[in-house]
Design a protein around this motif. Structure first.
Motif, PDB file in Angstrom:
ATOM      1  N   SER A  24       0.817  -1.207   0.000  1.00 64.67           N
ATOM      2  CA  SER A  24       0.000   0.000   0.000  1.00 64.67           C
ATOM      3  C   SER A  24       0.857   1.265   0.000  1.00 64.67           C
ATOM      4  O   SER A  24       0.521   2.256  -0.656  1.00 64.67           O
ATOM      5  CB  SER A  24      -0.923   0.004   1.223  1.00 64.67           C
ATOM      6  OG  SER A  24      -1.700   1.172   1.267  1.00 64.67           O
ATOM      7  N   ILE A  25       1.978   1.220   0.712  1.00 68.26           N
ATOM      8  CA  ILE A  25       2.883   2.374   0.759  1.00 68.26           C
ATOM      9  C   ILE A  25       3.709   2.478  -0.518  1.00 68.26           C
ATOM     10  O   ILE A  25       3.818   3.552  -1.132  1.00 68.26           O
ATOM     11  CB  ILE A  25       3.822   2.259   1.982  1.00 68.26           C
ATOM     12  CG1 ILE A  25       3.027   2.388   3.274  1.00 68.26           C
ATOM     13  CG2 ILE A  25       4.908   3.329   1.926  1.00 68.26           C
ATOM     14  CD1 ILE A  25       3.834   2.085   4.530  1.00 68.26           C
ATOM     15  N   ILE A  26       4.262   1.359  -0.938  1.00 62.24           N
ATOM     16  CA  ILE A  26       5.208   1.344  -2.051  1.00 62.24           C
ATOM     17  C   ILE A  26       4.583   1.799  -3.365  1.00 62.24           C
ATOM     18  O   ILE A  26       5.246   2.458  -4.173  1.00 62.24           O
ATOM     19  CB  ILE A  26       5.813  -0.070  -2.217  1.00 62.24           C
ATOM     20  CG1 ILE A  26       6.795  -0.348  -1.073  1.00 62.24           C
ATOM     21  CG2 ILE A  26       6.500  -0.229  -3.562  1.00 62.24           C
ATOM     22  CD1 ILE A  26       7.977   0.606  -1.024  1.00 62.24           C
ATOM     23  N   ARG A  27       3.332   1.511  -3.584  1.00 60.96           N
ATOM     24  CA  ARG A  27       2.743   1.848  -4.883  1.00 60.96           C
ATOM     25  C   ARG A  27       2.643   3.355  -5.122  1.00 60.96           C
ATOM     26  O   ARG A  27       2.367   3.792  -6.241  1.00 60.96           O
ATOM     27  CB  ARG A  27       1.362   1.198  -5.024  1.00 60.96           C
ATOM     28  CG  ARG A  27       0.322   1.680  -4.049  1.00 60.96           C
ATOM     29  CD  ARG A  27      -0.949   0.867  -4.203  1.00 60.96           C
ATOM     30  NE  ARG A  27      -1.981   1.254  -3.255  1.00 60.96           N
ATOM     31  CZ  ARG A  27      -3.101   0.577  -3.078  1.00 60.96           C
ATOM     32  NH1 ARG A  27      -3.317  -0.524  -3.784  1.00 60.96           N
ATOM     33  NH2 ARG A  27      -3.999   0.975  -2.203  1.00 60.96           N
ATOM     34  N   HIS A  28       2.899   4.154  -4.071  1.00 61.74           N
ATOM     35  CA  HIS A  28       2.869   5.610  -4.220  1.00 61.74           C
ATOM     36  C   HIS A  28       4.266   6.233  -4.192  1.00 61.74           C
ATOM     37  O   HIS A  28       4.404   7.442  -4.327  1.00 61.74           O
ATOM     38  CB  HIS A  28       2.033   6.235  -3.104  1.00 61.74           C
ATOM     39  CG  HIS A  28       0.607   5.794  -3.082  1.00 61.74           C
ATOM     40  ND1 HIS A  28      -0.301   6.154  -4.059  1.00 61.74           N
ATOM     41  CD2 HIS A  28      -0.076   4.998  -2.223  1.00 61.74           C
ATOM     42  CE1 HIS A  28      -1.475   5.612  -3.788  1.00 61.74           C
ATOM     43  NE2 HIS A  28      -1.366   4.903  -2.680  1.00 61.74           N
ATOM     44  N   THR A  29       5.316   5.417  -4.040  1.00 65.00           N
ATOM     45  CA  THR A  29       6.671   5.959  -3.855  1.00 65.00           C
ATOM     46  C   THR A  29       7.498   5.841  -5.133  1.00 65.00           C
ATOM     47  O   THR A  29       8.444   5.050  -5.199  1.00 65.00           O
ATOM     48  CB  THR A  29       7.388   5.238  -2.705  1.00 65.00           C
ATOM     49  OG1 THR A  29       7.371   3.815  -2.966  1.00 65.00           O
ATOM     50  CG2 THR A  29       6.714   5.505  -1.376  1.00 65.00           C
ATOM     51  N   ARG A  30       7.172   6.650  -6.105  1.00 58.59           N
ATOM     52  CA  ARG A  30       7.844   6.575  -7.398  1.00 58.59           C
ATOM     53  C   ARG A  30       9.266   7.137  -7.376  1.00 58.59           C
ATOM     54  O   ARG A  30      10.066   6.818  -8.252  1.00 58.59           O
ATOM     55  CB  ARG A  30       7.019   7.344  -8.444  1.00 58.59           C
ATOM     56  CG  ARG A  30       5.601   6.820  -8.622  1.00 58.59           C
ATOM     57  CD  ARG A  30       5.585   5.483  -9.315  1.00 58.59           C
ATOM     58  NE  ARG A  30       4.243   4.920  -9.410  1.00 58.59           N
ATOM     59  CZ  ARG A  30       3.953   3.770  -9.999  1.00 58.59           C
ATOM     60  NH1 ARG A  30       4.915   3.056 -10.537  1.00 58.59           N
ATOM     61  NH2 ARG A  30       2.722   3.311 -10.038  1.00 58.59           N
ATOM     62  N   CYS A  31       9.585   7.993  -6.415  1.00 61.24           N
ATOM     63  CA  CYS A  31      10.903   8.648  -6.375  1.00 61.24           C
ATOM     64  C   CYS A  31      11.856   8.013  -5.373  1.00 61.24           C
ATOM     65  O   CYS A  31      12.952   8.533  -5.147  1.00 61.24           O
ATOM     66  CB  CYS A  31      10.728  10.136  -6.033  1.00 61.24           C
ATOM     67  SG  CYS A  31       9.775  11.072  -7.244  1.00 61.24           S
ATOM     68  N   LEU A  32      11.465   6.912  -4.783  1.00 62.65           N
ATOM     69  CA  LEU A  32      12.240   6.309  -3.702  1.00 62.65           C
ATOM     70  C   LEU A  32      13.632   5.859  -4.178  1.00 62.65           C
ATOM     71  O   LEU A  32      13.761   5.221  -5.217  1.00 62.65           O
ATOM     72  CB  LEU A  32      11.489   5.112  -3.132  1.00 62.65           C
ATOM     73  CG  LEU A  32      11.776   4.724  -1.688  1.00 62.65           C
ATOM     74  CD1 LEU A  32      11.429   5.859  -0.740  1.00 62.65           C
ATOM     75  CD2 LEU A  32      11.001   3.480  -1.315  1.00 62.65           C
ATOM     76  N   ARG A  33      14.648   6.211  -3.368  1.00 65.28           N
ATOM     77  CA  ARG A  33      16.020   5.826  -3.678  1.00 65.28           C
ATOM     78  C   ARG A  33      16.629   4.928  -2.601  1.00 65.28           C
ATOM     79  O   ARG A  33      17.497   4.117  -2.883  1.00 65.28           O
ATOM     80  CB  ARG A  33      16.899   7.074  -3.864  1.00 65.28           C
ATOM     81  CG  ARG A  33      16.507   7.913  -5.070  1.00 65.28           C
ATOM     82  CD  ARG A  33      17.407   9.130  -5.199  1.00 65.28           C
ATOM     83  NE  ARG A  33      16.995   9.979  -6.292  1.00 65.28           N
ATOM     84  CZ  ARG A  33      17.369   9.803  -7.562  1.00 65.28           C
ATOM     85  NH1 ARG A  33      18.167   8.802  -7.875  1.00 65.28           N
ATOM     86  NH2 ARG A  33      16.955  10.630  -8.503  1.00 65.28           N
ATOM     87  N   TYR A  34      16.180   5.103  -1.360  1.00 61.88           N
ATOM     88  CA  TYR A  34      16.718   4.324  -0.238  1.00 61.88           C
ATOM     89  C   TYR A  34      15.563   3.618   0.467  1.00 61.88           C
ATOM     90  O   TYR A  34      14.666   4.276   0.987  1.00 61.88           O
ATOM     91  CB  TYR A  34      17.446   5.234   0.762  1.00 61.88           C
ATOM     92  CG  TYR A  34      18.513   6.090   0.142  1.00 61.88           C
ATOM     93  CD1 TYR A  34      19.831   5.644   0.060  1.00 61.88           C
ATOM     94  CD2 TYR A  34      18.213   7.345  -0.368  1.00 61.88           C
ATOM     95  CE1 TYR A  34      20.818   6.429  -0.515  1.00 61.88           C
ATOM     96  CE2 TYR A  34      19.192   8.137  -0.951  1.00 61.88           C
ATOM     97  CZ  TYR A  34      20.487   7.678  -1.021  1.00 61.88           C
ATOM     98  OH  TYR A  34      21.457   8.458  -1.594  1.00 61.88           O
ATOM     99  N   LEU A  35      15.606   2.309   0.487  1.00 56.98           N
ATOM    100  CA  LEU A  35      14.549   1.524   1.129  1.00 56.98           C
ATOM    101  C   LEU A  35      15.183   0.512   2.078  1.00 56.98           C
ATOM    102  O   LEU A  35      15.950  -0.365   1.660  1.00 56.98           O
ATOM    103  CB  LEU A  35      13.706   0.805   0.072  1.00 56.98           C
ATOM    104  CG  LEU A  35      12.567  -0.081   0.591  1.00 56.98           C
ATOM    105  CD1 LEU A  35      11.587   0.735   1.443  1.00 56.98           C
ATOM    106  CD2 LEU A  35      11.825  -0.738  -0.575  1.00 56.98           C
TER     107      LEU A  35
END
Length: 285
Positions: free
Chosen positions: A114-125
């Motif tokens: 649910s969180i990830i599908r909105h994080t298009r700019c994520l660089r560090y996970l």
């Protein structure tokens, strides 16, 4: 005290206070303290403060207010109203770094997706110990949504498999740091895919993955010419053969640090040869 605002204290987004309830905010700041030192609570001022908060521009909410909350508080805010739900989605969409490790005992697969599908700019996970959330399905979602990922940490996630890692590295070509320590279902097949697809990999942590053998490490030595740090501690099956192959990476000026604690089949003589090439070998801790 100087009334000048320090540079570091300036808001991330500048805005016109006259259009954002600025006058009302000034009135609220003039709340006098009573004799006991407590703030005098005026019902009218409380109502005014609520109105001011609700009329703040979206940019202020996303870049200045929401970052002050922790992850759980942000997720709870989604239930306030439709506008807040949209704000939370917008907030996640601009995130570049996300660390769910502090909530590893709470986060499950559906929460992560649910969180990830909105994080298009994520660089560090960072998902270390989030063993309930890191699954084949959630990795597929990460691979689809986070194409610019540079750092992925998922140590002690037992559900992580070779096929999940393959999906990740074939879609996220910018990965520079990968931590799969104690992911006991990972085998040489995953290492082969990492070596062939992660052309910018600099740090790779594989400690306590007992299925890793010379085959996988030899592939890293052959293809991972940017690798600077490698941890294969307690990978018991590794031998002198693959360790000496890693010395080739020094020819490209890359490998600087190698951890081999618990690798009983790697001799001290081999460790010495690696150190003579300029590689910092740690076989003690």
């Amino acid at each position: 005290m100087s009334t000048k605002m320090k540079e570091k204290d300036r808001p991330l987004i500048s805005y016109n206070s006259e259009n954002s309830g600025g006058n009302d905010i000034k009135k609220l700041c003039k709340n006098a303290e009573n004799d006991e030192g407590n703030i005098a609570l005026d019902p009218k001022m409380i109502e005014t403060s609520k109105n001011v908060f609700l009329t703040l521009p979206d940019e202020i909410m996303i870049f200045n207010i929401l970052p002050l909350l922790d992850l759980m508080e942000v997720c709870i805010c989604k239930a306030v109203c439709k506008r807040w739900k949209c704000l939370i989605h917008a907030y996640f969409s601009q995130l570049k770094e996300l660390d769910l490790t502090p909530w590893s005992y709470l986060i499950e697969e559906d929460h992560l997706i649910s969180i990830i599908r909105h994080t298009r700019c994520l660089r560090y996970l960072r998902l270390s110990v989030c063993w309930k959330a890191v699954t084949e399905c959630s990795l597929s979602s990460i691979a689809s949504s986070c194409r610019n990922l540079e750092v992925f940490a998922a140590s002690k996630c037992g559900k992580l498999t070779d096929s999940a890692i393959t999906k990740l590295v074939t879609r996220c070509h910018n990965i520079q740091e990968l931590d799969l320590s104690s992911c006991y279902n990972i085998t040489d097949n995953a290492l082969i895919e990492i070596a062939r697809h992660c052309k910018n990999i600099k740090e790779l942590y594989l400690s306590s993955i007992y299925s890793v053998t010379d085959i996988g490490v030899n592939e890293l030595a052959k293809h991972s010419k940017t690798l600077e740090e490698l941890d294969v501690s307690y990978c018991f099956t590794l031998t002198n053969d693959s360790m000496l192959q890693l010395a080739q990476l020094k020819q490209f000026g890359s490998l600087k640090s190698l951890r081999i604690k618990g690798c009983s089949k790697v001799s001290e003589e081999t460790a010495l040869k690696l150190m003579q090439t300029g590689i910092e070998v740690n076989n003690m801790f």
